[in-house]
Design an enzyme around this catalytic site. Structure first.
Site, PDB file in Angstrom:
ATOM      1  NE  ARG A  23      42.320  53.175  75.019  1.00 28.94           N
ATOM      2  CZ  ARG A  23      42.929  53.615  76.106  1.00 28.94           C
ATOM      3  NH1 ARG A  23      43.527  52.757  76.915  1.00 28.94           N
ATOM      4  NH2 ARG A  23      42.940  54.901  76.394  1.00 28.94           N
ATOM      5  N   GLY A  33      39.136  60.266  67.816  1.00 28.14           N
ATOM      6  CA  GLY A  33      37.839  60.608  68.409  1.00 28.14           C
ATOM      7  C   GLY A  33      37.872  61.834  69.296  1.00 28.14           C
ATOM      8  CB  THR A  34      39.403  62.841  72.118  1.00 27.68           C
ATOM      9  OG1 THR A  34      40.696  62.194  72.132  1.00 27.68           O
ATOM     10  CG2 THR A  34      38.337  61.856  72.579  1.00 27.68           C
ATOM     11  CE1 TYR A  38      57.505  63.678  76.165  1.00 26.98           C
ATOM     12  CE2 TYR A  38      56.413  65.739  76.737  1.00 26.98           C
ATOM     13  CZ  TYR A  38      56.350  64.382  76.485  1.00 26.98           C
ATOM     14  OH  TYR A  38      55.147  63.728  76.542  1.00 26.98           O
ATOM     15  CG  LEU A  42      46.221  67.630  69.699  1.00 28.88           C
ATOM     16  CD1 LEU A  42      47.742  67.564  69.656  1.00 28.88           C
ATOM     17  CD2 LEU A  42      45.753  69.072  69.637  1.00 28.88           C
ATOM     18  N   PRO A  78      54.352  68.997  68.948  1.00 26.46           N
ATOM     19  CG  PRO A  78      52.117  68.329  68.968  1.00 26.46           C
ATOM     20  CD  PRO A  78      53.515  67.787  69.050  1.00 26.46           C
ATOM     21  CG  ASP A  98      43.944  48.578  72.653  1.00 26.02           C
ATOM     22  OD1 ASP A  98      45.023  49.139  72.389  1.00 26.02           O
ATOM     23  OD2 ASP A  98      43.598  48.259  73.811  1.00 26.02           O
ATOM     24  CB  SER A 115      53.523  49.575  88.755  1.00 31.07           C
ATOM     25  OG  SER A 115      52.584  49.911  87.742  1.00 31.07           O
TER      26      SER A 115
HETATM   27  C1  HXC Z   1      51.111  56.362  88.193  1.00 26.92           C
HETATM   28  C2  HXC Z   1      49.529  55.297  86.881  1.00 26.92           C
HETATM   29  C3  HXC Z   1      48.863  56.526  86.648  1.00 26.92           C
HETATM   30  C4  HXC Z   1      49.393  57.701  87.266  1.00 26.92           C
HETATM   31  C5  HXC Z   1      47.801  54.957  85.610  1.00 26.92           C
HETATM   32  N1  HXC Z   1      48.831  54.365  86.228  1.00 26.92           N
HETATM   33  N2  HXC Z   1      47.791  56.269  85.852  1.00 26.92           N
HETATM   34  N3  HXC Z   1      50.634  55.220  87.636  1.00 26.92           N
HETATM   35  N4  HXC Z   1      50.524  57.567  88.030  1.00 26.92           N
HETATM   36  N5  HXC Z   1      48.825  58.885  87.107  1.00 26.92           N
HETATM   37  C6  HXC Z   1      49.161  52.946  86.245  1.00 26.92           C
HETATM   38  C7  HXC Z   1      48.034  52.132  86.863  1.00 26.92           C
HETATM   39  O1  HXC Z   1      48.115  52.103  88.262  1.00 26.92           O
HETATM   40  C8  HXC Z   1      48.300  50.769  86.252  1.00 26.92           C
HETATM   41  O2  HXC Z   1      49.363  50.147  86.932  1.00 26.92           O
HETATM   42  C9  HXC Z   1      48.808  51.098  84.856  1.00 26.92           C
HETATM   43  O3  HXC Z   1      49.274  52.448  84.921  1.00 26.92           O
HETATM   44  C10 HXC Z   1      47.720  51.010  83.811  1.00 26.92           C
HETATM   45  O4  HXC Z   1      46.641  51.838  84.215  1.00 26.92           O
HETATM   46  P1  HXC Z   1      45.190  51.670  83.599  1.00 26.92           P
HETATM   47  O5  HXC Z   1      44.341  52.801  84.070  1.00 26.92           O
HETATM   48  O6  HXC Z   1      44.689  50.282  83.840  1.00 26.92           O
HETATM   49  O7  HXC Z   1      45.552  51.745  82.038  1.00 26.92           O
HETATM   50  P2  HXC Z   1      44.694  52.075  80.785  1.00 26.92           P
HETATM   51  O8  HXC Z   1      43.212  51.958  81.082  1.00 26.92           O
HETATM   52  O9  HXC Z   1      45.247  51.290  79.675  1.00 26.92           O
HETATM   53  O10 HXC Z   1      44.956  53.646  80.546  1.00 26.92           O
HETATM   54  C11 HXC Z   1      46.160  54.095  79.986  1.00 26.92           C
HETATM   55  C12 HXC Z   1      46.572  55.417  80.613  1.00 26.92           C
HETATM   56  C13 HXC Z   1      45.393  56.423  80.606  1.00 26.92           C
HETATM   57  C14 HXC Z   1      47.789  55.923  79.808  1.00 26.92           C
HETATM   58  C15 HXC Z   1      47.005  55.183  82.055  1.00 26.92           C
HETATM   59  O11 HXC Z   1      45.813  57.677  81.131  1.00 26.92           O
HETATM   60  C16 HXC Z   1      44.815  56.632  79.233  1.00 26.92           C
HETATM   61  O12 HXC Z   1      43.913  55.906  78.800  1.00 26.92           O
HETATM   62  N6  HXC Z   1      45.303  57.645  78.468  1.00 26.92           N
HETATM   63  C17 HXC Z   1      44.865  57.909  77.086  1.00 26.92           C
HETATM   64  C18 HXC Z   1      44.795  59.369  76.744  1.00 26.92           C
HETATM   65  C19 HXC Z   1      45.971  60.217  77.174  1.00 26.92           C
HETATM   66  O13 HXC Z   1      46.777  59.828  78.015  1.00 26.92           O
HETATM   67  N7  HXC Z   1      46.054  61.412  76.596  1.00 26.92           N
HETATM   68  C20 HXC Z   1      47.093  62.383  76.924  1.00 26.92           C
HETATM   69  C21 HXC Z   1      48.119  62.468  75.857  1.00 26.92           C
HETATM   70  S1  HXC Z   1      49.057  63.939  76.141  1.00 26.92           S
HETATM   71  P3  HXC Z   1      49.299  48.618  87.484  1.00 26.92           P
HETATM   72  O14 HXC Z   1      50.557  48.463  88.234  1.00 26.92           O
HETATM   73  O15 HXC Z   1      48.055  48.545  88.324  1.00 26.92           O
HETATM   74  O16 HXC Z   1      49.208  47.754  86.257  1.00 26.92           O
HETATM   75  C22 HXC Z   1      50.636  63.641  75.661  1.00 26.92           C
HETATM   76  C23 HXC Z   1      51.622  64.783  75.558  1.00 26.92           C
HETATM   77  C24 HXC Z   1      51.325  65.938  76.421  1.00 26.92           C
HETATM   78  O17 HXC Z   1      50.992  62.573  75.366  1.00 26.92           O
HETATM   79  C25 HXC Z   1      52.438  66.964  76.326  1.00 26.92           C
HETATM   80  C26 HXC Z   1      51.941  68.325  76.771  1.00 26.92           C
HETATM   81  C27 HXC Z   1      52.946  69.385  76.559  1.00 26.92           C
HETATM   82  P1  NAP Z   2      43.749  62.895  73.797  1.00 27.92           P
HETATM   83  O1  NAP Z   2      42.522  63.663  73.434  1.00 27.92           O
HETATM   84  O2  NAP Z   2      43.776  62.179  75.088  1.00 27.92           O
HETATM   85  O3  NAP Z   2      44.050  61.894  72.604  1.00 27.92           O
HETATM   86  C1  NAP Z   2      44.556  60.611  72.750  1.00 27.92           C
HETATM   87  C2  NAP Z   2      43.708  59.685  71.911  1.00 27.92           C
HETATM   88  O4  NAP Z   2      44.353  58.406  71.825  1.00 27.92           O
HETATM   89  C3  NAP Z   2      42.326  59.452  72.479  1.00 27.92           C
HETATM   90  O5  NAP Z   2      41.354  59.652  71.464  1.00 27.92           O
HETATM   91  C4  NAP Z   2      42.341  57.989  72.890  1.00 27.92           C
HETATM   92  O6  NAP Z   2      41.060  57.397  72.700  1.00 27.92           O
HETATM   93  C5  NAP Z   2      43.362  57.417  71.945  1.00 27.92           C
HETATM   94  N1  NAP Z   2      43.999  56.197  72.446  1.00 27.92           N
HETATM   95  C6  NAP Z   2      44.623  56.018  73.633  1.00 27.92           C
HETATM   96  N2  NAP Z   2      45.022  54.758  73.770  1.00 27.92           N
HETATM   97  C7  NAP Z   2      44.667  54.123  72.625  1.00 27.92           C
HETATM   98  C8  NAP Z   2      44.805  52.794  72.173  1.00 27.92           C
HETATM   99  N3  NAP Z   2      45.403  51.860  72.925  1.00 27.92           N
HETATM  100  N4  NAP Z   2      44.306  52.475  70.948  1.00 27.92           N
HETATM  101  C9  NAP Z   2      43.695  53.409  70.190  1.00 27.92           C
HETATM  102  N5  NAP Z   2      43.535  54.676  70.570  1.00 27.92           N
HETATM  103  C10 NAP Z   2      44.012  55.037  71.779  1.00 27.92           C
HETATM  104  O7  NAP Z   2      45.024  63.863  73.814  1.00 27.92           O
HETATM  105  P2  NAP Z   2      45.583  64.877  72.712  1.00 27.92           P
HETATM  106  O8  NAP Z   2      46.082  66.054  73.433  1.00 27.92           O
HETATM  107  O9  NAP Z   2      44.610  65.054  71.610  1.00 27.92           O
HETATM  108  O10 NAP Z   2      46.860  64.070  72.177  1.00 27.92           O
HETATM  109  C11 NAP Z   2      46.973  63.691  70.823  1.00 27.92           C
HETATM  110  C12 NAP Z   2      48.422  63.490  70.466  1.00 27.92           C
HETATM  111  O11 NAP Z   2      49.137  64.712  70.599  1.00 27.92           O
HETATM  112  C13 NAP Z   2      49.171  62.483  71.326  1.00 27.92           C
HETATM  113  O12 NAP Z   2      50.076  61.758  70.536  1.00 27.92           O
HETATM  114  C14 NAP Z   2      49.924  63.348  72.297  1.00 27.92           C
HETATM  115  O13 NAP Z   2      51.052  62.700  72.800  1.00 27.92           O
HETATM  116  C15 NAP Z   2      50.294  64.515  71.391  1.00 27.92           C
HETATM  117  N6  NAP Z   2      50.637  65.748  72.077  1.00 27.92           N
HETATM  118  C16 NAP Z   2      49.656  66.488  72.661  1.00 27.92           C
HETATM  119  C17 NAP Z   2      50.002  67.692  73.257  1.00 27.92           C
HETATM  120  C18 NAP Z   2      48.965  68.584  73.890  1.00 27.92           C
HETATM  121  O14 NAP Z   2      49.345  69.537  74.563  1.00 27.92           O
HETATM  122  N7  NAP Z   2      47.677  68.345  73.683  1.00 27.92           N
HETATM  123  C19 NAP Z   2      51.334  68.128  73.274  1.00 27.92           C
HETATM  124  C20 NAP Z   2      52.311  67.323  72.675  1.00 27.92           C
HETATM  125  C21 NAP Z   2      51.946  66.141  72.065  1.00 27.92           C
HETATM  126  P3  NAP Z   2      40.554  56.164  73.613  1.00 27.92           P
HETATM  127  O15 NAP Z   2      40.849  56.518  75.024  1.00 27.92           O
HETATM  128  O16 NAP Z   2      39.083  56.063  73.288  1.00 27.92           O
HETATM  129  O17 NAP Z   2      41.296  54.960  73.126  1.00 27.92           O
END
Ligand code: HXC
Ligand code: NAP
Length: 286
Positions: free
Chosen positions: A41, A18-19, A148, A21, A189, A67, A106
């Site tokens: 989600r 949905g978002t 990494y 990449l 990436p 999920d 945590s």
């Molecule tokens: C420390 C944190 C935290 C933070 C959350 N937590 N954020 N701890 N620092 N910044 C802790 C919370 O306190 C909680 O702990 C537990 O993690 C779960 O948090 P929730 O918010 O309840 O979880 P949830 O709603 O399931 O969300 C999951 C999430 C959130 C990972 C924390 O960020 C998310 O929904 N992300 C999805 C999209 C995403 O992350 N995209 C980026 C991908 S980029 P407790 O102890 O209270 O249970 C990538 C590569 C990038 O992967 C590379 C670039 C080069």
């Molecule tokens: P993003 O937009 O945050 O994408 C993450 C997606 O995963 C969101 O659409 C999110 O949607 C979904 N998601 C998270 N938790 C989920 C769950 N439990 N069930 C189903 N869907 C879930 O970030 P992005 O940058 O496009 O990242 C995409 C991929 O590229 C990831 O694997 C990331 O690690 C990788 N990556 C990204 C970068 C970068 O620089 N952008 C670099 C290296 C690797 P919901 O929140 O609605 O569930």
């Protein structure tokens, strides 16, 4: 870059489609003739993306809230998809990540990332893989890793351990399932601006400058570049690529690894001139 029917007749599920990449890959796959399923989600995000991409490409796209942490939810989604017809491609793209000092994480924080990235990838791969094997249907799995994964990284340790697991899964099943028609590959990436990633891992402007400095091309990757590589890897034309993790980072990883990579920042023109031999073949004066 590709013939417009490259992915004609391919049925592709993109987790986290949905978002960011995932959405970019969905758009490209639709343009190339695939039928695309996206899951995540947040249902409203999926519906909005599906409507936008359907209007832009006139392709067949389905939005399925799921999920990936829940095996039960994944099995239900995959069953529903299979009722229409088997998938041909699974893209494990859903992820969770944030920067944090590891000693402050945590148990819930560890779980939140590991369950999405590692367990979500396992759940989806097993659900598709078992069905493909049972019916002798060829399949391709493409997982989105990170540069990494093989070396680890400070401050994103739950993600690093999870992505390392995803790469191990990719290489292991490439061998175990390869002779039964299933290909497993991954893309690692470098930084590509998406709201989801940059808001969580580069939440400070200084961090973006640092990331650009670490890159020989001095720019970030684009969603389109990632989507093109993904399209190639899931297409039949790449049928002999199996068990590979393709890094796509403009050379950033290698710049970090090279002992002398940063000499160009320190040495000025006069320094290079002083180092050069004065006459061809002559050694520089000590
Ligand atoms: C420390 C944190 C935290 C933070 C959350 N937590 N954020 N701890 N620092 N910044 C802790 C919370 O306190 C909680 O702990 C537990 O993690 C779960 O948090 P929730 O918010 O309840 O979880 P949830 O709603 O399931 O969300 C999951 C999430 C959130 C990972 C924390 O960020 C998310 O929904 N992300 C999805 C999209 C995403 O992350 N995209 C980026 C991908 S980029 P407790 O102890 O209270 O249970 C990538 C590569 C990038 O992967 C590379 C670039 C080069
Ligand atoms: P993003 O937009 O945050 O994408 C993450 C997606 O995963 C969101 O659409 C999110 O949607 C979904 N998601 C998270 N938790 C989920 C769950 N439990 N069930 C189903 N869907 C879930 O970030 P992005 O940058 O496009 O990242 C995409 C991929 O590229 C990831 O694997 C990331 O690690 C990788 N990556 C990204 C970068 C970068 O620089 N952008 C670099 C290296 C690797 P919901 O929140 O609605 O569930």
């Amino acid at each position: 870059m590709f013939t417009p029917d490259l992915l004609h007749n391919k049925r592709i599920l993109i987790t986290g489609g949905g978002t960011g990449l995932g959405k970019g890959m969905a758009r490209r796959f639709l343009e190339l003739g695939a039928a695309v399923y996206i899951c995540g989600r947040r249902e409203e995000v999926l519906q909005q993306t599906a409507a936008e991409l359907s209007a832009a490409t006139k392709g067949e796209i389905h939005a399925t809230p799921c999920d990936v942490r829940s095996l039960e939810a994944v099995e239900k989604m995959i069953d529903e998809i299979w009722t229409a017809a088997p998938l041909d491609v699974l893209v494990n793209n859903a992820a969770g990540n944030f920067i944090a000092r590891t000693e402050e994480l945590s148990p819930g924080a560890w779980n939140s990332v590991i369950n999405i990235v590692l367990m979500g990838t396992l759940n989806c791969t097993m659900a598709c893989g078992r069905r493909w094997l049972k019916s002798d249907h060829p399949g391709t799995v493409l997982s989105i890793s990170a540069t990494y994964a093989p070396v680890g990284s400070a401050y994103v340790v739950p993600s690093a351990v999870s992505k390392a697991g995803v790469e191990a899964l990719t290489r292991s099943l490439a061998v175990e399932w390869g002779n039964r028609g299933i290909r497993m590959n991954a893309i690692a990436p470098g930084p590509i601006p998406t709201q989801g990633a940059f808001s969580r891992v580069l939440p400070h402007p200084g961090l973006e400058t640092l990331a650009l400095d670490r890159n020989p091309l001095h720019r970030f990757g684009t969603v389109e570049e990632l989507a093109n590589l993904a399209a190639f890897l899931v297409s039949d034309g790449s049928g002999y690529i199996n068990g590979e993790v393709i890094r796509m980072d403009g050379g950033e990883f290698l710049q970090g690894a090279g002992e002398f990579s940063n000499l160009g920042r320190v040495l000025k023109e006069e320094d290079w001139q002083a180092i050069k031999p004065k006459k061809s073949g002559a050694a520089p004066k000590p």
